[in-house]
Design an enzyme around this catalytic site. Structure first.
Site, PDB file in Angstrom:
ATOM      1  N   SER A   1      54.221 -27.990 -53.630  1.00 21.33           N
ATOM      2  CA  SER A   1      54.937 -28.865 -54.566  1.00 21.33           C
ATOM      3  C   SER A   1      56.443 -28.840 -54.319  1.00 21.33           C
ATOM      4  O   SER A   1      57.122 -29.856 -54.514  1.00 21.33           O
ATOM      5  CB  SER A   1      54.636 -28.446 -56.008  1.00 21.33           C
ATOM      6  OG  SER A   1      54.997 -27.095 -56.222  1.00 21.33           O
ATOM      7  N   THR A   2      56.997 -27.704 -53.876  1.00 19.88           N
ATOM      8  CA  THR A   2      58.430 -27.647 -53.580  1.00 19.88           C
ATOM      9  C   THR A   2      58.734 -28.432 -52.305  1.00 19.88           C
ATOM     10  O   THR A   2      59.712 -29.177 -52.242  1.00 19.88           O
ATOM     11  CB  THR A   2      58.899 -26.185 -53.457  1.00 19.88           C
ATOM     12  OG1 THR A   2      58.331 -25.415 -54.525  1.00 19.88           O
ATOM     13  CG2 THR A   2      60.415 -26.083 -53.527  1.00 19.88           C
TER      14      THR A   2
ATOM     15  N   GLY B   1      58.028 -23.629 -48.703  1.00 18.13           N
ATOM     16  CA  GLY B   1      58.084 -22.857 -49.940  1.00 18.13           C
ATOM     17  C   GLY B   1      57.483 -21.484 -49.756  1.00 18.13           C
ATOM     18  O   GLY B   1      57.174 -21.056 -48.632  1.00 18.13           O
TER      19      GLY B   1
ATOM     20  N   ASP C   1      55.114 -18.282 -52.203  1.00 17.11           N
ATOM     21  CA  ASP C   1      54.557 -17.802 -53.474  1.00 17.11           C
ATOM     22  C   ASP C   1      55.328 -16.584 -53.968  1.00 17.11           C
ATOM     23  O   ASP C   1      55.450 -16.373 -55.176  1.00 17.11           O
ATOM     24  CB  ASP C   1      53.070 -17.493 -53.294  1.00 17.11           C
ATOM     25  CG  ASP C   1      52.305 -18.741 -52.892  1.00 17.11           C
ATOM     26  OD1 ASP C   1      52.342 -19.716 -53.644  1.00 17.11           O
ATOM     27  OD2 ASP C   1      51.716 -18.753 -51.791  1.00 17.11           O
TER      28      ASP C   1
ATOM     29  N   LYS D   1      52.601 -16.288 -48.724  1.00 23.99           N
ATOM     30  CA  LYS D   1      52.377 -17.722 -48.704  1.00 23.99           C
ATOM     31  C   LYS D   1      50.880 -17.999 -48.618  1.00 23.99           C
ATOM     32  O   LYS D   1      50.103 -17.124 -48.287  1.00 23.99           O
ATOM     33  CB  LYS D   1      53.087 -18.354 -47.501  1.00 23.99           C
ATOM     34  CG  LYS D   1      54.605 -18.287 -47.627  1.00 23.99           C
ATOM     35  CD  LYS D   1      55.323 -18.972 -46.463  1.00 23.99           C
ATOM     36  CE  LYS D   1      54.750 -20.292 -46.110  1.00 23.99           C
ATOM     37  NZ  LYS D   1      54.631 -21.248 -47.235  1.00 23.99           N
TER      38      LYS D   1
ATOM     39  N   GLY E   1      48.708 -22.739 -51.346  1.00 27.82           N
ATOM     40  CA  GLY E   1      48.178 -24.083 -51.110  1.00 27.82           C
ATOM     41  C   GLY E   1      47.177 -24.123 -49.964  1.00 27.82           C
ATOM     42  O   GLY E   1      46.807 -25.203 -49.502  1.00 27.82           O
TER      43      GLY E   1
ATOM     44  N   GLU F   1      51.049 -23.222 -41.395  1.00 28.96           N
ATOM     45  CA  GLU F   1      52.436 -22.892 -41.756  1.00 28.96           C
ATOM     46  C   GLU F   1      52.984 -21.821 -40.812  1.00 28.96           C
ATOM     47  O   GLU F   1      54.127 -21.901 -40.342  1.00 28.96           O
ATOM     48  CB  GLU F   1      52.504 -22.407 -43.206  1.00 28.96           C
ATOM     49  CG  GLU F   1      52.244 -23.527 -44.214  1.00 28.96           C
ATOM     50  CD  GLU F   1      52.110 -23.048 -45.637  1.00 28.96           C
ATOM     51  OE1 GLU F   1      52.197 -23.885 -46.525  1.00 28.96           O
ATOM     52  OE2 GLU F   1      51.900 -21.836 -45.868  1.00 28.96           O
TER      53      GLU F   1
ATOM     54  N   LYS G   1      59.841 -17.106 -57.877  1.00 24.25           N
ATOM     55  CA  LYS G   1      59.204 -16.581 -56.654  1.00 24.25           C
ATOM     56  C   LYS G   1      59.886 -15.309 -56.135  1.00 24.25           C
ATOM     57  O   LYS G   1      59.382 -14.664 -55.212  1.00 24.25           O
ATOM     58  CB  LYS G   1      59.219 -17.651 -55.552  1.00 24.25           C
ATOM     59  CG  LYS G   1      58.705 -19.024 -55.967  1.00 24.25           C
ATOM     60  CD  LYS G   1      57.245 -18.980 -56.317  1.00 24.25           C
ATOM     61  CE  LYS G   1      56.676 -20.344 -56.680  1.00 24.25           C
ATOM     62  NZ  LYS G   1      56.681 -21.337 -55.630  1.00 24.25           N
TER      63      LYS G   1
END
Ligand code: 5RP
Length: 223
Positions: free
Chosen positions: A30-31, A82, A84, A94, A97, A103, A121
């Site tokens: 989302s970021t 982003g 977590d 991370k 998602g 990533e 975070k």
């Protein structure tokens, strides 16, 4: 200030790290969606992006940003993603998602990892967020047992009551109860277990910069 607004601000702030003329590495979440929306304002200045997920690819293409194959790229100047969790050394958890494998691949191509995150975070030690681990399904149970021997509890991530299937056709274990004091060693250890595709500790591919969204403004942290 709302968390969503903090995400918008760090997404926009990350534009300062995009090098005109260079392909951009783009994460997931989302970021990052805020970053992609901002990136569209300078799409005429970049050849395109290397994407870390099907979801980010769809958003990039919908905004007219070409998505390029990672195999056609030797090096990226910057990767924006982003997290977590992120700690004071730039180590991250991370994979919330489920995009952690791609990533990490795109991060490994990149000279600079710019982490964009709201202040929720920021943690002193990694491990409160359930650690995502992408696994080959037939190895899930034995990997779960290995985490149990470290004091953790691993559960297969579900979607609509069934194991979630990643963009790579694999499953995700979410592991709670871990205290990851040495992220570099932990990442290497778990990566060696048969059936582990990717562990969501990003220590070998850590952040170089974190743009942290706070009510007082975007803080720039370098590691
Ligand atoms: C996806 C990720 C994300 O970067 C992480 O989950 C943070 O997501 P968000 O920006 O939605 O909080 O690792 O696999």
């Amino acid at each position: 200030m709302q968390q969503d607004e903090l995400k918008t601000r760090v997404g926009q702030a990350a534009l300062a790290y995009v090098v005109p003329g260079d392909i951009v590495g783009v994460g997931t979440g989302s970021t990052v969606n805020k970053f992609i929306d901002a990136l569209a304002t300078m799409k005429d200045q970049i050849p395109g992006a290397v994407s870390s997920s099907v979801a980010s690819t769809a958003r990039l293409q919908a905004l007219g940003i070409p998505v390029l194959d990672a195999n056609g790229v030797d090096r990226l100047s910057v990767y924006v993603d982003g997290a977590d969790e992120i700690d004071p050394r730039g180590y991250m958890i991370k994979g919330g998602g489920a995009a952690l494998t791609r990533e990490k691949i795109v991060a490994a191509l990149s000279e600079r990892f710019v982490c964009i995150a709201d202040e929720s975070k920021w943690v002193p030690v990694l491990g409160a967020f359930p650690l995502p681990v992408e696994v080959i399904p037939m190895a899930a149970r034995q990997i779960a047992r290995r985490f149990e021997s470290l004091g953790g509890t691993a559960r297969v991530r579900l979607k609509d009551g069934m194991p979630l299937v990643t963009d790579n056709g694999q499953h995700i274990l979410d592991v709670t109860g871990l205290h990851i004091a040495d992220p570099l060693a932990f990442e290497s250890q778990v990566n060696n277990w048969p059936g582990v595709v990717t562990v969501g500790v990003f220590a070998h591919q850590k952040a170089h910069v974190c743009l942290l969204g706070t009510p007082e403004g975007v803080k720039t942290l370098t590691f």
